[in-house]
Design an enzyme around this catalytic site. Structure first.
Site, mmCIF file in Angstrom:
data_model
loop_
_atom_site.group_PDB
_atom_site.id
_atom_site.type_symbol
_atom_site.label_atom_id
_atom_site.label_comp_id
_atom_site.label_asym_id
_atom_site.label_seq_id
_atom_site.Cartn_x
_atom_site.Cartn_y
_atom_site.Cartn_z
ATOM 1 N N HIS A 62 7.182 -0.887 -3.054
ATOM 2 C CA HIS A 62 8.024 -1.266 -2.286
ATOM 3 C C HIS A 62 7.983 -2.922 -2.525
ATOM 4 O O HIS A 62 7.691 -3.520 -3.849
ATOM 5 C CB HIS A 62 7.646 -1.309 -0.761
ATOM 6 C CG HIS A 62 6.473 -2.072 -0.229
ATOM 7 N ND1 HIS A 62 5.359 -1.581 -1.050
ATOM 8 C CD2 HIS A 62 6.064 -2.796 0.557
ATOM 9 C CE1 HIS A 62 4.114 -2.341 -0.277
ATOM 10 N NE2 HIS A 62 4.916 -3.087 0.516
ATOM 11 N N HIS A 64 7.381 -5.876 -1.064
ATOM 12 C CA HIS A 64 6.586 -7.151 -0.539
ATOM 13 C C HIS A 64 6.233 -7.756 -1.499
ATOM 14 O O HIS A 64 5.712 -7.058 -2.637
ATOM 15 C CB HIS A 64 5.781 -6.337 0.515
ATOM 16 C CG HIS A 64 6.118 -6.422 1.956
ATOM 17 N ND1 HIS A 64 5.595 -5.397 2.977
ATOM 18 C CD2 HIS A 64 7.088 -7.218 2.527
ATOM 19 C CE1 HIS A 64 6.007 -5.796 4.149
ATOM 20 N NE2 HIS A 64 7.085 -6.480 3.927
ATOM 21 N N ASP A 66 3.591 -9.293 -2.021
ATOM 22 C CA ASP A 66 1.923 -9.251 -2.517
ATOM 23 C C ASP A 66 1.831 -8.359 -3.586
ATOM 24 O O ASP A 66 1.119 -8.044 -4.240
ATOM 25 C CB ASP A 66 1.261 -8.929 -1.249
ATOM 26 C CG ASP A 66 1.668 -7.827 -0.344
ATOM 27 O OD1 ASP A 66 2.985 -7.771 -0.068
ATOM 28 O OD2 ASP A 66 0.825 -7.115 -0.104
ATOM 29 N N HIS A 67 2.996 -7.145 -3.627
ATOM 30 C CA HIS A 67 2.917 -6.225 -4.601
ATOM 31 C C HIS A 67 3.638 -6.491 -5.807
ATOM 32 O O HIS A 67 3.617 -5.797 -6.849
ATOM 33 C CB HIS A 67 3.398 -4.716 -4.021
ATOM 34 C CG HIS A 67 2.509 -4.389 -2.815
ATOM 35 N ND1 HIS A 67 1.673 -3.136 -2.893
ATOM 36 C CD2 HIS A 67 2.531 -4.914 -1.617
ATOM 37 C CE1 HIS A 67 1.283 -3.131 -1.586
ATOM 38 N NE2 HIS A 67 1.620 -3.974 -0.843
ATOM 39 N N HIS A 155 6.643 2.584 6.147
ATOM 40 C CA HIS A 155 6.501 1.007 6.217
ATOM 41 C C HIS A 155 7.673 0.252 6.809
ATOM 42 O O HIS A 155 7.890 -0.846 6.332
ATOM 43 C CB HIS A 155 6.186 0.733 4.744
ATOM 44 C CG HIS A 155 5.419 -0.704 4.696
ATOM 45 N ND1 HIS A 155 4.444 -1.236 5.350
ATOM 46 C CD2 HIS A 155 5.594 -1.745 3.703
ATOM 47 C CE1 HIS A 155 3.785 -2.201 4.950
ATOM 48 N NE2 HIS A 155 4.820 -2.582 3.908
ATOM 49 N N ASP A 178 2.083 0.778 0.634
ATOM 50 C CA ASP A 178 1.867 0.132 2.140
ATOM 51 C C ASP A 178 2.442 1.300 3.023
ATOM 52 O O ASP A 178 3.670 1.676 2.931
ATOM 53 C CB ASP A 178 2.589 -1.038 2.102
ATOM 54 C CG ASP A 178 1.592 -2.126 1.691
ATOM 55 O OD1 ASP A 178 0.613 -1.858 0.971
ATOM 56 O OD2 ASP A 178 2.158 -3.318 1.799
ATOM 57 N N HIS A 239 -6.321 -2.332 -0.216
ATOM 58 C CA HIS A 239 -5.468 -3.292 0.526
ATOM 59 C C HIS A 239 -5.985 -3.378 2.131
ATOM 60 O O HIS A 239 -5.417 -3.041 3.076
ATOM 61 C CB HIS A 239 -3.865 -2.483 0.897
ATOM 62 C CG HIS A 239 -2.627 -3.489 1.127
ATOM 63 N ND1 HIS A 239 -2.568 -3.692 2.431
ATOM 64 C CD2 HIS A 239 -1.663 -3.705 0.476
ATOM 65 C CE1 HIS A 239 -1.670 -4.498 2.614
ATOM 66 N NE2 HIS A 239 -0.895 -4.505 1.311
#
Ligand SMILES: [Zn+2]
Ligand SMILES: [Zn+2]
Length: 285
Positions: A62, A64, A66-67, A155, A178, A239
């Site tokens: 996805h 986001h 942080d990924h 999510h 996530d 995570h």
């Protein structure tokens, strides 16, 4: 074939010593694929002795940050290290596939000057395979001994987010990305040996006034219940939210999952935790 899964990062957006951003490495023989590339992914790969050109495929769950913040690093380092074959990038259609198409745009000047100065060929184009996030497990890529399936996960408000399943010669590994605990991951993990799942101690997170985080992540107690139903031999938590800072914190994750009913091998992930894909040789901690 010795297929394995390795956590390249077990962190979240908040920086914590010793935990890189989210990422998971799958290896099967000569083949290596990476799921997501959070902060510090390339360093973790180096610590594993994996050169970026060995990574043949990047599967994004996805959009986001942080990924994804390590994606440009991975792609550019792969090029600088001599990788000439196009990197296959799997991405659900929408913001995630848009990100993949744009990821090198802001590096155009850097790429140009490196090409001129080092008389280097242009970076290989990304081989982006975008797909509609499927409601049921659907094969999105297949090559040699590896078959990858995806399913849309929960999510929200992030659309679309997906989980991936890697069917390899030795066994099957599912990586949740996530998501809240959801029946979609449960269906994807049916018959798999290893489930790598994000984990959120909702109670602790809510006690810190961060209900919005608990709302779209996987409650550890519910995760234990769901993972038991899948029959997976090994559950690996990643995570980790909130980030465990002490042994007591680590144990709290495990206690929640056991309270939920999971009886298999349980690993509270650390960066570089490596687990065989084959159930009979799975580690237990
Ligand atoms: Zn995340
Ligand atoms: Zn997310």
């Amino acid at each position: 074939m010795d297929a394995t899964v390795t956590l390249t990062g077990t962190g979240t957006p908040l920086p914590v010593p010793g935990r890189a951003g989210p990422g998971t490495l799958l290896r099967c023989g000569e083949w290596a694929g990476q799921v997501d590339a959070g902060r510090g992914t390339v360093l973790r790969l180096a610590e594993l002795g994996v050169r970026c050109p060995q990574i043949g495929l990047l599967a994004l769950t996805h959009y986001h940050s942080d990924h994804l913040v390590g994606v440009a690093d991975l792609v550019l380092t792969r090029w600088v290290q001599g990788g000439n074959d196009p990197l296959v990038v799997l991405a659900p259609k929408g913001p995630t596939s848009r990100f993949a198409h744009r990821v090198l745009d802001i590096w155009a000047d850097d790429i140009e000057v490196r090409q001129l100065h080092a008389r280097r060929p242009a970076p290989p184009p990304l081989d982006i395979r975008s797909f509609d996030a499927p409601a049921e497990p659907t094969v999105v890529w297949r090559s040699g001994d590896v078959e990858i399936s995806a399913i849309a996960v929960r999510h929200e408000p992030v659309e679309a987010a997906v989980a991936y399943r890697f069917d390899m010669a030795d066994g099957a590994v599912v990586v949740s990305g996530d998501t809240r605990v959801c029946p979609e991951v449960e269906r994807l993990a049916a018959g798999a040996q290893v489930l790598v799942h994000e984990a959120c101690r909702s109670e602790a997170v809510r006690a810190r006034g961060k209900d919005y985080i608990a709302a779209y992540h996987a409650d550890t107690v519910h995760l234990g219940t769901m993972a038991e139903r899948t029959g997976v031999a090994t559950l690996v938590l990643t995570h980790l939210e909130p980030a465990p800072l002490t042994e007591h914190d680590v144990n709290a994750f495990a206690e929640d999952v056991r309270r939920g009913g999971f009886t298999g091998n349980l690993i509270v992930g650390e960066d570089l935790t490596t687990v065989p894909a084959a159930a009979e040789t799975a580690l237990s901690t």
